[in-house]
Enzyme design. Structure first.
Site, mmCIF file in Angstrom:
data_model
loop_
_atom_site.group_PDB
_atom_site.id
_atom_site.type_symbol
_atom_site.label_atom_id
_atom_site.label_comp_id
_atom_site.label_asym_id
_atom_site.label_seq_id
_atom_site.Cartn_x
_atom_site.Cartn_y
_atom_site.Cartn_z
ATOM 1 N N GLU A 87 -8.462 7.998 -16.076
ATOM 2 C CA GLU A 87 -9.091 8.402 -17.328
ATOM 3 C C GLU A 87 -10.124 7.373 -17.791
ATOM 4 O O GLU A 87 -11.204 7.733 -18.267
ATOM 5 C CB GLU A 87 -8.025 8.570 -18.420
ATOM 6 N N THR A 141 16.230 3.143 18.416
ATOM 7 C CA THR A 141 14.823 3.452 18.671
ATOM 8 C C THR A 141 14.040 2.170 18.951
ATOM 9 O O THR A 141 13.156 2.141 19.814
ATOM 10 C CB THR A 141 14.221 4.193 17.467
#
Length: 343
Positions: free
Chosen positions: A61, A205
């Site tokens: 704004e 992983t």
């Protein structure tokens, strides 16, 4: 100029869509602040845009008001999120709006942050400014999903991304998994990483693939890295946060550390644990036109499956897009995931 309500609604939606487009420029720089867009429409029809800067910089704004200069008198301000009314790193946007002589503010959605939560709208109305709420609200909620979820629950918005063959296999029978999907799909993964504040994988992983989990093939910052379990000291994932314990407690912790969005990249055990715990807000599946052709290759989720067809998880299809030869399928729960932290 007087316009009927239907025409005004069309105008409002037009300018709110512009604010949404402007907000995209802030997506990778504003966090942990929300990525907000704003548009000032002056009495002569000229427009001025702004988006949230990096933390410590002006909100959307303020940038739009500064660009508008003296054209703010009697103008309308469109902003995707309710303007703040408190002093943080910057001053309250509501006071700047009042001082600028804005006469009407159109807001996409209210801000659930406890520091705002309707106070900004109330302050504007107390100053005699007309405030309308809810224009393009669904689009704004989609764009700000991670922020809104974080401020409402105290936990990150969890995105689970998995790549698989058409028959739901994430690797070959011998465990090899590089690469199931194409370069374009992997680039999309880097975009998801850049949009996330943290990325999480399991220690398995790390041992199998030794990923770096950084952003290399897309614009934007690399996320913080989290490993469930212990990572070898020489692993590429370092520096990272190593964690062992309850997943909900981990989300509570990450939420307090300004992680708005957590990208979970697997593997299958981690994906299954997050899924069965009901902690996933969005599932992103990358499907390759490949078929493993048997049941001795690892699947997307490890662990116990639904006991019956009636017990199967069902969601709603959000989007489908082609990524080279692959497909990206995005699915979300039919009802919002409740992840409210204990108070």
């Amino acid at each position: 100029m007087n316009v009927d309500s239907g025409t005004l609604r069309v105008h409002d939606e037009q300018f709110m869509r512009r604010a949404l487009g402007t907000a995209l420029q802030a997506r990778l720089i504003s966090r942990p602040n929300p990525w907000v867009g704003a548009v000032v429409v002056a009495l002569d029809g000229s427009t001025f845009e702004g988006c949230t800067a990096a933390p410590g910089g002006p909100h959307a704004e303020i940038t739009a008001l500064k660009r508008a200069g003296h054209s703010t008198r009697g103008a309308t301000l469109y902003c995707t999120l309710e303007p703040c009314s408190h002093t943080g790193r910057t001053g309250p946007c509501t006071q700047a709006i009042i001082d600028a002589g804005i006469t009407r503010v159109v807001v996409g959605v209210e801000d659930p942050d406890v520091k705002v939560a309707g106070a900004g709208i109330s302050r504007l109305r107390e100053a005699g400014i007309s405030v309308d709420i809810g224009v393009c609200a669904d689009q704004v909620r989609t764009q700000l999903a991670a922020y809104l979820h974080h401020r409402s629950t105290g936990r990150p918005f969890v995105v689970l991304k998995m790549a698989s063959t058409l028959d739901g296999r994430t690797a070959a029978a011998d465990g090899t998994s590089r690469w199931i999907t194409s370069d374009i799909a992997r680039q999309r993964v880097h975009e998801l990483r850049a949009e996330s504040d943290a990325v999480l994988v399991g220690a398995g992983t790390v041992r199998a693939d030794n990923p770096s989990l950084t952003v290399r093939d897309a614009a934007g910052p690399s996320p913080r890295r989290v490993v469930l379990g212990a990572a070898d000291p020489q692993a590429h994932v370092h520096p990272c946060t190593e964690y062992t314990g309850d997943l909900a407690a981990l989300l509570d912790r990450l939420g307090t550390e300004d992680v708005l969005q957590l990208l979970v990249e697997g593997g299958a055990r981690v994906a299954g644990d997050f899924h069965r715990s009901g902690l996933v807000n969005r599932y992103v599946f990358h499907l390759a036109p490949a078929i493993a052709g048997g049941d001795n290759a690892p699947g997307v989720f490890a662990g116990a499956a639904a006991a019956s067809i009636a017990d199967m998880w069902r969601g709603r299809l959000v989007s489908v897009q082609q990524l080279g030869d692959d497909l990206e399928v995005v699915v979300e729960p039919t009802a919002p995931v409740s992840q409210v932290s204990p108070q």
